[in-house]
Motif scaffolding. Structure first.
Motif, PDB file in Angstrom:
ATOM      1  N   ASP A 178       0.788  -1.212  -0.001  1.00 48.30           N
ATOM      2  CA  ASP A 178       0.217   0.055  -0.179  1.00 48.30           C
ATOM      3  C   ASP A 178       0.966   1.390  -0.037  1.00 48.30           C
ATOM      4  O   ASP A 178       1.922   1.130   0.398  1.00 48.30           O
ATOM      5  CB  ASP A 178      -0.786  -0.079   1.268  1.00 48.30           C
ATOM      6  N   ASP A 179       0.170   2.400  -0.543  1.00 46.71           N
ATOM      7  CA  ASP A 179       0.779   3.751  -0.497  1.00 46.71           C
ATOM      8  C   ASP A 179       2.260   3.621  -0.916  1.00 46.71           C
ATOM      9  O   ASP A 179       3.135   4.472  -0.446  1.00 46.71           O
ATOM     10  CB  ASP A 179       1.064   4.100   1.059  1.00 46.71           C
ATOM     11  N   ASP A 184       0.523   5.295  -4.442  1.00 46.00           N
ATOM     12  CA  ASP A 184      -0.134   6.306  -3.430  1.00 46.00           C
ATOM     13  C   ASP A 184      -0.756   7.327  -4.260  1.00 46.00           C
ATOM     14  O   ASP A 184      -0.476   7.988  -5.395  1.00 46.00           O
ATOM     15  CB  ASP A 184       0.898   6.818  -2.594  1.00 46.00           C
ATOM     16  N   GLU A 204      -4.291   4.580  -6.666  1.00 43.29           N
ATOM     17  CA  GLU A 204      -5.072   5.187  -5.764  1.00 43.29           C
ATOM     18  C   GLU A 204      -5.318   6.754  -6.151  1.00 43.29           C
ATOM     19  O   GLU A 204      -4.683   7.378  -6.486  1.00 43.29           O
ATOM     20  CB  GLU A 204      -4.607   5.155  -4.205  1.00 43.29           C
TER      21      GLU A 204
END
Ligand code: C2E
Ligand code: MG
Ligand code: MG
Length: 693
Positions: A594-595, A617, A651
């Protein structure tokens, strides 16, 4: 003839000493008996009646050996008596044991005189004093002496008898080697000629005190003996008669040592030997008094080792302890002699800087400290790097008393942690507001799960090519009646810190999977569900068993579950994290980074661990259409991920342009407000049916 009659006659015949008898009759305490030449009683006073139990009537006319002389002594008495009468050999006064009428022995001191009456007859008078009480007293004295002797023998104390001026008259000891000098060197001398001046002066003072007051006085002193420095307690009491002082000396060296140890334990940390919290704060208070007097500044640095808990958990407490000891040494290196470093507890240290003119001085120390920790710790052939977070509070600006300053420094330390650790932060009043909010959140979070204040929202994830929904990310929402809606960015780190994230994470997994099951069944689609995991959840041994259980309870295919972790989880390099990731992969669950782009974006992690998905991200997606650098990074990330066989999710896609660019760059999946915000479950069901229609 009856003895009494003989007695009367004899009495009459022999009595010559009427005035003497009058005296004897008046003293009941002394027994006086008179005997004629045949040893017959001619006089028997009241004292004799009381002492021997024979009345005058019983006694008069009886021979002495028939009355009070024990059998064994009869011959001796008879011959002594006749020697006196015939040869003039006196019977000397003596302590003897005679016999009472009731048969009991009686000790008397017996003196004897011989008179010659007008008929030239000899009359012996015995004057007997009862020795029972004296004997008893004597026995008491002997017993007391014996007792004292035993006591002196048995107890290690030294006893001295001194004149009020300090002249030593007598002593008692069970062991002469306990004496400072030999008895010949002190008996009859003044203690001030024997003892070192400082000790002698103490004695002088306390002897005067003991003389002036009724009570015993006591004091401690130390004396250099051949065996080393010993500690003694002296107790002095005044004996009024004779006017002397009794000095009792006890060796308290052992007690002194253990007192010192206890004192040390109360003020110092036993592991690092640094001043503990109590002593540190006490020193701080002293520094503040001084600073106020001299119109100076002082600084409190609150230090916390970053990720120390992880080291402790993964490498064991022994390694943790070694790090703390080594850290303590390092901290001491940076300081001037007049500064203090203490351990507040756990991995928290405090540094107190005194006499500052400018707060820049504290800044230099903080920077030095950070530098000092750049060097790895070498422990058991292992090299470990541990960083520090430092909060600084300055007196008087950030607090006037020790506790206020400590709180301010603690708050600033929190800020340093929030800034990404391995840094320092100076206290500002705004931080208090942040802390206040933190505390409120922490307080409200307790029990929030039980009160059903949490809810999951789901953000759809869209396939870029087909523009169809392929799954969702579960995102936690918290509505609290007191604080209102709190964002996960605010409450997740706090839940992490308090450990509440573990229970909250379980709630998320349960909710997300039961919803996924329902969703998959609703239109027979193989949707995926992404769930975020925090670092703290990995420290929970129950994490993997729990996920397994929920998967089987809900009948979810593991391949449709995707667990999102950030680089932060991996950075500590702990073996339990590695093991957990392997187990997750072995279960068939997908793993998502993630990110990506916000941290170190280390490619090595992607190779090292079994990742399936990379999420770029939203801070990069945000700029891709306007910022070439962001666009280049996204392009590279996608190419690299694909070469590693990873699926890429972008994202925070908010615009059509971003979506189109991402499509061109070959991004697989997008997630963002452009399609949908995170929405409640019911709305997601509607959303997915609409899209598919
Ligand atoms: P994340 O995992 O990176 O989640 C994505 C965040 O981006 C979410 O914020 C989401 O609402 C937001 N977002 C999605 N699309 C857009 C967009 O187009 N524009 C903008 N501006 N934002 C968008 P959210 O829900 O506030 O969550 C924040 C972070 O909190 C999450 O970041 C995640 O790290 C954490 N979090 C949320 N729920 C959980 C959870 O259940 N467990 C754990 N451990 N962490 C969670
Ligand atoms: Mg996420
Ligand atoms: Mg994210």
């Amino acid at each position: 003839m009856e003895p009494s009659k003989v007695g009367n006659m004899l009495t009459h015949q022999y009595v010559i000493n009427d005035p003497l008898h009058q005296v004897f009759n008046a003293v009941n305490a002394i027994s006086v008996q008179g005997y004629d030449e045949q040893r017959r009683v001619i006089y028997w006073n009241k004292g004799s009646e009381l002492l021997y139990g024979y009345t005058k009537e019983d006694a008069i006319g009886q021979k002495i050996e028939k009355l009070i002389i024990p059998k064994s002594m009869c011959d001796l008495v008879i011959s002594a008596h006749s020697d006196w009468i015939e040869k003039g050999i006196e019977i000397p006064a003596a302590e003897i044991t005679l016999c009472k009428k009731n048969g009991h022995d009686i000790s008397v001191f017996s003196s004897h005189v011989m008179f010659t009456n007008q008929y030239n007859n000899k009359q012996m008078y015995c004057i007997d004093i009862d020795l029972t009480d004296a004997r008893k007293a004597q026995a008491q004295v002997t017993l007391k002496e014996k007792m004292l002797e035993t006591i002196f023998e048995a107890i290690p104390d030294l006893f001295f008898l001194m004149e009020p001026n300090g002249t030593i008259c007598d002593y008692h000891t069970s062991n002469t080697s306990d004496l400072y000098v030999s008895p010949t060197q002190f008996i009859g001398r003044n203690m001030s000629d024997v003892l070192p001046d400082d000790v002698a002066n103490k004695f002088k003072t306390h002897i005067s005190k003991a003389l002036a007051q009724e009570k015993m006085t006591s004091f401690d002193y130390e004396l250099a003996m051949p065996s080393g420095l010993l500690y003694f307690e002296a107790r002095i009491s005044h004996l009024k008669k004779p006017n002397q002082v009794m000095v009792i000396i006890r060796d308290i060296t052992e007690q002194h040592k253990s007192d010192q140890i206890i004192r040390h334990q109360a003020y110092f940390d036993s592991l690092t030997l640094l001043p503990n919290r109590f002593l540190s704060l006490d020193r701080l208070s002293q520094i503040l008094v001084e600073a106020e007097r001299n119109d100076e500044k002082a600084a409190v640095l609150f230090l916390d080792l970053d990720d120390f808990k992880k080291v402790n958990d993964s490498l064991g407490h022994e390694v943790g302890d070694k790090i703390l000891v080594k850290s303590a040494h390092r901290l001491q290196q940076v300081l001037r002699k007049e500064d203090t470093v203490g351990r507040l507890g756990g991995d928290e240290f405090i540094i107190l800087l005194r006499g500052l003119t400018d707060h820049q001085d504290a800044l230099a120390v903080a920077e030095n400290l950070l530098n000092l920790f750049r060097q790895p710790f070498k422990i058991d052939r292992r090299e470990l790097i541990l960083t520090l977070s430092i909060g600084v509070a300055i007196y008087p600006k950030d607090g006037c008393c020790a506790s206020d300053l400590l709180r301010s420094a603690d708050t600033a330390m929190y800020q340093a942690k929030a800034l990404g650790r391995n840094t320092y932060s100076f206290f500002t009043p705004e931080m208090n507001i942040v802390m206040q909010r933190r505390f409120e959140i922490e307080e409200q979070m307790r029990g929030a799960l039980e009160r059903n204040e949490f809810e999951l929202h789901y953000q759809p994830q869209m396939d870029v090519k087909s523009a169809s929904i392929i799954g969702a990310e579960a995102l936690l929402r918290w509505h609290n009646p007191v604080l209102g809606n709190i964002t996960p960015d605010e409450f997740i780190p706090i839940a992490e810190h308090t450990g509440l994230i573990v229970a909250m994470g379980e709630y998320v997994i349960e909710q997300a999977l039961s919803f996924l099951n329902l969703w998959q069944k609703s239109d027979l689609n193989n949707y995926t569900m992404a769930v975020n995991l925090s670092p703290r959840q990995f420290r929970d041994n129950e994490l993997i068993p729990f996920i397994k259980k929920v998967l089987s309870d809900t009948g979810t295919r593991p391949t449709t579950l995707e667990l999102e972790i950030t680089e932060g989880v991996l950075m500590s390099g702990q073996s339990y994290i590695h093991d957990a990731l392997i187990s997750i992969n072995a279960l068939g669950i997908k793993l998502s980074m993630d990110d990506f782009g916000t941290g170190y974006s280390s490619l090595s992690y992607l190779r090292q661990y079994p990742f399936d998905v990379l999420k770029i991200d939203r801070s990069f997606i945000n700029g891709i259409t306007i910022n070439k650098a962001d666009c280049d990074l996204v392009k590279a990330a996608i190419a690299m991920s694909h070469s590693l066989g990873l699926t890429v999710i972008a994202e925070g896609v908010e615009t059509k342009e971003q979506l189109q660019l991402l499509e061109r760059l070959g991004c697989d999946i997008v997630q963002g407000y452009y399609f949908s915000k995170p929405i409640p479950a019911v709305q997601l069901l509607e959303f997915s049916t609409q899209i598919h229609r």
